[in-house]
Scaffold this motif. Structure first.
Motif, PDB file in Angstrom:
ATOM      1  N   LYS A 634       0.808  -1.099  -0.043  1.00 16.29           N
ATOM      2  CA  LYS A 634       0.044  -0.036   0.005  1.00 16.29           C
ATOM      3  C   LYS A 634       0.805   1.330   0.048  1.00 16.29           C
ATOM      4  N   VAL A 635       2.052   1.285   0.705  1.00 14.09           N
ATOM      5  CA  VAL A 635       2.826   2.314   0.794  1.00 14.09           C
ATOM      6  C   VAL A 635       3.383   2.513  -0.646  1.00 14.09           C
ATOM      7  N   MET A 636       3.777   1.402  -1.127  1.00 14.58           N
ATOM      8  CA  MET A 636       4.517   1.585  -2.552  1.00 14.58           C
ATOM      9  C   MET A 636       3.584   2.047  -3.600  1.00 14.58           C
ATOM     10  N   ASP A 637       2.253   2.081  -3.411  1.00 11.92           N
ATOM     11  CA  ASP A 637       1.376   2.538  -4.612  1.00 11.92           C
ATOM     12  C   ASP A 637       1.841   4.016  -4.727  1.00 11.92           C
ATOM     13  N   ASP A 638       1.941   4.512  -6.003  1.00 15.85           N
ATOM     14  CA  ASP A 638       2.210   5.949  -6.273  1.00 15.85           C
ATOM     15  C   ASP A 638       1.510   6.495  -7.310  1.00 15.85           C
ATOM     16  N   VAL A 639       0.351   6.803  -7.112  1.00 16.58           N
ATOM     17  CA  VAL A 639      -0.366   7.378  -8.255  1.00 16.58           C
ATOM     18  C   VAL A 639      -0.120   8.716  -8.932  1.00 16.58           C
ATOM     19  N   ALA A 640       0.530   9.323  -7.878  1.00 14.34           N
ATOM     20  CA  ALA A 640       1.195  10.680  -8.388  1.00 14.34           C
ATOM     21  C   ALA A 640       2.286  10.704  -9.150  1.00 14.34           C
ATOM     22  N   LEU A 641       3.118   9.538  -8.932  1.00 14.39           N
ATOM     23  CA  LEU A 641       4.267   9.333  -9.831  1.00 14.39           C
ATOM     24  C   LEU A 641       3.790   8.886 -11.442  1.00 14.39           C
ATOM     25  N   GLN A 642       2.803   7.954 -11.351  1.00 10.96           N
ATOM     26  CA  GLN A 642       2.295   7.635 -12.671  1.00 10.96           C
ATOM     27  C   GLN A 642       1.709   8.775 -13.326  1.00 10.96           C
ATOM     28  N   ALA A 643       1.149   9.661 -12.709  1.00 11.37           N
ATOM     29  CA  ALA A 643       0.489  10.693 -13.482  1.00 11.37           C
ATOM     30  C   ALA A 643       1.725  11.726 -13.928  1.00 11.37           C
ATOM     31  N   LEU A 644       2.629  11.935 -13.306  1.00 12.33           N
ATOM     32  CA  LEU A 644       4.048  12.911 -13.630  1.00 12.33           C
ATOM     33  C   LEU A 644       4.508  12.209 -14.752  1.00 12.33           C
ATOM     34  N   ILE A 645       4.608  10.934 -14.709  1.00  8.83           N
ATOM     35  CA  ILE A 645       5.034  10.056 -16.082  1.00  8.83           C
ATOM     36  C   ILE A 645       4.308  10.339 -17.443  1.00  8.83           C
ATOM     37  N   LYS A 646       3.054  10.280 -16.932  1.00  4.19           N
ATOM     38  CA  LYS A 646       2.151  10.514 -18.212  1.00  4.19           C
ATOM     39  C   LYS A 646       2.411  11.709 -18.743  1.00  4.19           C
ATOM     40  N   GLU A 647       2.160  12.847 -17.905  1.00  8.19           N
ATOM     41  CA  GLU A 647       2.569  14.129 -18.127  1.00  8.19           C
ATOM     42  C   GLU A 647       3.639  14.658 -18.994  1.00  8.19           C
ATOM     43  N   PHE A 719      14.060  13.132 -11.634  1.00  5.39           N
ATOM     44  CA  PHE A 719      14.520  13.632 -12.937  1.00  5.39           C
ATOM     45  C   PHE A 719      15.050  12.150 -13.673  1.00  5.39           C
ATOM     46  N   LYS A 720      15.744  11.383 -12.935  1.00  2.98           N
ATOM     47  CA  LYS A 720      16.181  10.342 -13.596  1.00  2.98           C
ATOM     48  C   LYS A 720      15.237   9.242 -13.908  1.00  2.98           C
ATOM     49  N   CYS A 721      14.360   9.110 -12.805  1.00  2.00           N
ATOM     50  CA  CYS A 721      13.173   8.264 -13.117  1.00  2.00           C
ATOM     51  C   CYS A 721      12.339   8.532 -14.406  1.00  2.00           C
ATOM     52  N   LEU A 722      11.953   9.920 -14.345  1.00  2.00           N
ATOM     53  CA  LEU A 722      11.106  10.450 -15.624  1.00  2.00           C
ATOM     54  C   LEU A 722      11.861  10.326 -16.727  1.00  2.00           C
ATOM     55  N   ALA A 723      13.141  10.450 -16.861  1.00  2.00           N
ATOM     56  CA  ALA A 723      13.989  10.424 -18.046  1.00  2.00           C
ATOM     57  C   ALA A 723      13.986   9.127 -18.603  1.00  2.00           C
ATOM     58  N   ASP A 724      14.190   8.080 -17.564  1.00  2.00           N
ATOM     59  CA  ASP A 724      14.487   6.796 -18.116  1.00  2.00           C
ATOM     60  C   ASP A 724      12.932   6.292 -18.682  1.00  2.00           C
ATOM     61  N   CYS A 725      11.925   6.699 -18.143  1.00  2.00           N
ATOM     62  CA  CYS A 725      10.655   6.423 -18.580  1.00  2.00           C
ATOM     63  C   CYS A 725      10.128   6.904 -19.825  1.00  2.00           C
ATOM     64  N   THR A 726      10.786   8.057 -20.072  1.00  2.00           N
ATOM     65  CA  THR A 726      10.708   8.765 -21.511  1.00  2.00           C
ATOM     66  C   THR A 726      11.597   8.617 -22.511  1.00  2.00           C
ATOM     67  N   GLY A 727      12.708   7.835 -22.294  1.00  2.00           N
ATOM     68  CA  GLY A 727      13.534   7.557 -23.110  1.00  2.00           C
ATOM     69  C   GLY A 727      14.555   8.491 -23.144  1.00  2.00           C
ATOM     70  N   LEU A 728      14.746   9.422 -22.477  1.00  2.00           N
ATOM     71  CA  LEU A 728      15.909  10.402 -22.376  1.00  2.00           C
ATOM     72  C   LEU A 728      17.028   9.572 -21.365  1.00  2.00           C
ATOM     73  N   THR A 729      18.071  10.085 -21.577  1.00  2.00           N
ATOM     74  CA  THR A 729      19.351   9.408 -20.816  1.00  2.00           C
ATOM     75  C   THR A 729      19.892  10.464 -20.035  1.00  2.00           C
ATOM     76  N   CYS A 730      20.240   9.937 -18.961  1.00  2.00           N
ATOM     77  CA  CYS A 730      21.098  11.026 -18.143  1.00  2.00           C
ATOM     78  C   CYS A 730      21.530  10.012 -16.982  1.00  2.00           C
ATOM     79  N   THR A 731      22.573  10.745 -16.242  1.00  2.00           N
ATOM     80  CA  THR A 731      23.242   9.985 -15.051  1.00  2.00           C
ATOM     81  C   THR A 731      22.405  10.613 -13.643  1.00  2.00           C
ATOM     82  N   LEU A 732      22.755   9.800 -12.626  1.00  2.00           N
ATOM     83  CA  LEU A 732      22.480   9.979 -11.312  1.00  2.00           C
ATOM     84  C   LEU A 732      23.685  10.189 -10.391  1.00  2.00           C
ATOM     85  N   VAL A 733      23.914  10.970  -9.872  1.00  2.00           N
ATOM     86  CA  VAL A 733      25.064  11.031  -9.138  1.00  2.00           C
ATOM     87  C   VAL A 733      24.611  11.803  -7.702  1.00  2.00           C
ATOM     88  N   ARG A 734      25.386  11.027  -6.681  1.00  2.00           N
ATOM     89  CA  ARG A 734      24.928  11.715  -5.277  1.00  2.00           C
ATOM     90  C   ARG A 734      26.471  12.166  -4.649  1.00  2.00           C
TER      91      ARG A 734
END
Length: 788
Positions: A634-647, A719-734
């Motif tokens: 239940k905690v893992m459900d993320d409707v907001a993220l799905q909406a952001l991906i679609k947008e 940003f990394k999550c949305l980029a991967d979902c939309t086909g863009l490429t980028c790194t993620l650095v901590r």
């Protein structure tokens, strides 16, 4: 007074004492007579003791108790030859008793016996002197004394004695002596081999057998073996083997033959004299199974070098061995399998065995009740199928793979090791691999993975790696419980076991679910320790670590603090913060079960559509309490993220590449609280916001879509999550202190225009202060964005 007259002296009596016949009615009396100064009495006393002792062990022990041993040892050096001879006879007979022998060990009699053997020409003294030494030479200390007192030369000389008893005793002593390497070398140097070989022509089998046993020991010395060959010893042995009247000598003769075939140079010389041809003929003509078995073992001995294997192949040894599979005797079949295993290192022999039908015969041996035959058969198949696809298919067609899977559960470690090696060889052929798996190979490999036998572990881990090359096979290994023991093998300090375990982990880690499970069992932490060790690290351990991290990006990001553009975030990714070296990284399931705490939240990504799951949940009994797993889901459900991906997909699809990154950056910024000026950053209430979400969810795990006030680390992850979902490429650095950023490669200008750079440049995307601004890497602005 008359004169004194001198008395004349009385002359001594010239009469001699009349001889007194001595009759000893008790052993004690006779033993006392051994101290007599009279030679005739000594002769008769020694003769009587010899006769009395010859009647049995009880009499020998009785004489020992009466003290007969020491005077007898003194009398063997008496001046009178007959006394010496009779004393030797009595001493020799008594020495055959164990108690007497132990007593003699404490008396320094060996030098006296050796001295008389060297000087005397009396055959009786030779016979009983050697009889005494034969009894004593069984003891190690006595063997040393005989050697140190130069006992070998007279013994070698006595090998040519006309008396068979002297020959028998002498060769027996020599046999006992040459068990020690010093005596073996000395015997050869003293020219002992020619007279020893002459004894092969003896009319007495006991002498021939003792001679062959002695030759077996002597020919283990390389120089002695060369001397034996130069004296045409091998030819004499083959003559014995080809003589049916000497069948009782064949077993011993074959043991000497095996020593003669110890090196390729010797084999070559023997081959030139037709020795190998005669040996092959003997193998086929002998009808005694134990002799055939010994003869085949000689062939196996020959086949230990590449040069010798070629010679045997030229002699058509494969045909000889295949014919022996028709013999019913288990020993012959076992020896034949061992010879096949040895010859299979010669590549042409592998094909020859297949063409002659040997593989089917060897597969039949897998079902034998004999452990020895099963072990030899599995070894033969392992060698036959190594780098040979046709042989692997032949074993498969004979049904051998099914039996081999069953033998992974054997109690004999050698059988298990060989079976695993064979299955690994066969698994390189796709059709065979699938069939092996269908017979429960992964489940059968579970116990071998827990073995303490090094070779079992080496072969089993390699077999796992070769079988687990598709998702279904890895899932089967996971269900069988094989991952935990496999990961435990990464702790091994045996180089080959460790390398093979790393190889297997590398193969299995290509499956995400498998990689996650291996991480749960501590694979990453163990490999970290291995890779920090100068002695244990290798390319295998590096590959295993890389494969694990590439299939478990959450762990990779925690450890390395960097995700490449090729690392695509998917459902279930979570950011648990920077991990210390050696610290076990908890799984998302474990983190979800932890009680609420004050630590930084774990940010999770879940893009799965939960509509269907919600419908299923409605059908459940509402009164049923919520399980921890259901709560976690239940905690893992993320409707907001799905909406952001679609947008994101809808808003950037038609834009140019550079504009896509800018638009995506602005979308991320708006979703997480908008632009924040650098000087106002400390006023941005992101900490309080995250605490409120944790309290609301009663969980330390927060879906990223619920974050409305996020800073660098949250925005870069989104940003990394949305980029991967939309086909863009980028790194993620901590970075440090909650900093994180994304790096992209873009052409600086329009590459279609003349003068523009054709080499892409690296940019850091501003998601915090001027969303969408592209900061060239390593510039002051980029460094300011990355650090405090």
């Amino acid at each position: 007074m008359g004169k004194k007259v001198k008395k004349e002296s009385t002359s001594p009596c010239k009469e001699t004492f009349e001889a007194l016949p001595v009759v000893g009615k008790t052993p004690a009396t006779v033993v006392l007579l051994l101290s007599s100064p009279e030679e005739d009495i000594l002769i008769k006393a020694c003769e009587a003791i010899h006769a009395f002792a010859d009647k049995g062990d009880e009499n020998k022990v009785s004489l020992l108790g009466l003290g007969a041993l020491e005077p007898l040892c003194q009398l063997i050096t008496h001046n009178n030859k007959v006394v010496r001879r009779n004393a030797f006879m009595a001493l020799g007979i008594m020495a055959t008793n164990g108690d007497v022998k132990c007593a003699l060990n404490k008396i320094d009699v060996i030098p006296l016996i050796i001295e008389k053997l060297s000087l005397e020409d009396d055959t009786v003294i030779h016979e009983f002197g050697t009889l005494c030494l034969a009894s004593l030479s069984v003891d190690f200390v006595c063997k040393v004394k005989i050697f140190d007192n130069n006992g070998l030369p007279p013994l070698i000389k006595l090998l040519s004695s006309p008396d068979p008893d002297v020959k028998k005793n002498s060769v027996e002593i020599i046999f006992n002596l040459v068990q020690d390497y010093k005596s073996r070398g000395a015997f050869h140097e003293l020219g002992g081999i020619p007279p020893l070989l002459d004894l092969l022509n003896s009319d007495f089998p006991v002498i021939q057998i003792l001679t062959l046993k002695t030759l077996h020991s002597i020919t283990t010395d390389k120089d002695a073996c060369s001397a034996f060959r130069e004296e045409h010893g091998f030819e004499k042995l083959i003559d014995i083997l080809n003589n049916t009247e000497f069948s009782d000598l064949h077993a011993e003769a074959l043991q000497v033959v095996a020593n003669c075939l110890c090196d390729s140079e010797t084999v070559e010389l023997i081959h030139k004299s037709s020795g190998l041809t005669r040996l092959m003929e003997f193998v086929l003509t002998s009808n005694m199974p134990e002799i055939q078995s010994s003869a085949v073992k000689c062939i196996t001995r020959v086949a230990q070098s590449a040069e010798s294997r070629k010679l045997l192949h030229d002699q058509n040894v494969e045909k000889v061995l295949v014919e022996l599979f028709s013999v019913a005797d288990v020993g012959v079949k076992t020896s034949s399998c061992q010879a096949v295993a040895a010859m299979s290192f010669h590549v042409p022999s592998k094909d020859c065995f297949r063409d002659l039908g040997a593989i089917h015969a060897v597969v039949q041996g897998l079902s034998s009740e004999s452990y020895g035959l099963r072990e030899a058969a599995t070894l033969a198949l392992s060698n036959l199928t190594h780098n040979n696809k046709d042989n692997a298919l032949a074993v498969y067609e004979a049904g051998g793979h099914e039996i081999l899977v069953q033998q992974l559960c054997e109690s004999c470690s050698r059988i298990v090791a060989n079976a695993a090696a064979t299955l690994g060889n066969m698994a390189r052929v796709e059709i065979i691999r699938c069939s092996i798996l269908s017979h429960g190979a992964m489940q059968a490999l579970l116990e071998p993975l827990k073995s303490t036998d090094t070779q079992v572990l080496i072969n089993t881990t390699q077999c796992v790696a070769l079988l687990a090359c598709d998702a279904e096979a890895r899932a089967e290994l996971r269900r069988a419980g094989g991952l935990h023991p496999l990961v435990n093998l990464l702790r091994s300090y045996h180089k080959e076991v460790l390398n093979n375990a790393c190889f297997a982990v590398n193969v299995c880690a290509s499956d995400k679910a498998t990689a996650v499970d291996m991480c749960k069992f501590g694979a990453v932490e163990i490999l970290q320790e291995v890779n920090q060790s100068v002695n244990r690290r290798s390319n295998y351990s590096n590959l295993a670590m890389t494969a694990l991290l590439n299939s478990n990006l959450s762990v990779k990001y925690s450890l390395a603090g960097h995700l490449a553009s090729t690392d695509v975030i998917s459902d279930g990714f979570y950011d648990a913060g920077k991990a210390c070296a050696g610290q076990r990284i908890l799984s998302l399931e474990e983190l979800s079960k932890q009680p609420l705490n004050q630590h930084r939240p774990v940010i999770v990504v879940n893009t799965e559509n939960t509509d269907k799951k919600k419908e299923d949940d409605k059908q459940k009994n509402e009164s049923k309490p919520e399980s921890p797993t259901e709560k976690s889901q239940k905690v893992m459900d993320d409707v907001a993220l799905q909406a952001l991906i679609k947008e994101a997909k809808e808003s950037i699809l038609l834009l140019h590449e550079r504009d896509q990154y800018v638009a995506l950056a602005r979308l991320v910024s708006e979703a997480m609280g908008g632009a924040v000026k650098m000087e106002k950053l400390h006023e941005f209430p992101w900490v309080l916001h995250l605490s409120e979400i944790k309290f609301q969810l009663q969980s330390n795990v927060i879906p990223i879509g619920l974050i409305r006030k996020g800073i660098y680390c949250h925005r870069a992850l989104l940003f990394k999550c949305l980029a991967d979902c939309t086909g863009l490429t980028c790194t993620l650095v901590r970075g440090e202190y909650n900093r994180a950023w994304n790096e992209v490669l873009l052409f600086d200008g329009n590459p279609s225009k003349i003068g523009c750079s054709l080499k892409p440049c690296r940019f850091i995307i501003d998601l915090m202060h001027q969303p969408g601004n592209l900061l060239a890497a390593n510039t002051t602005a980029a460094v300011q964005y990355q650090t405090i």
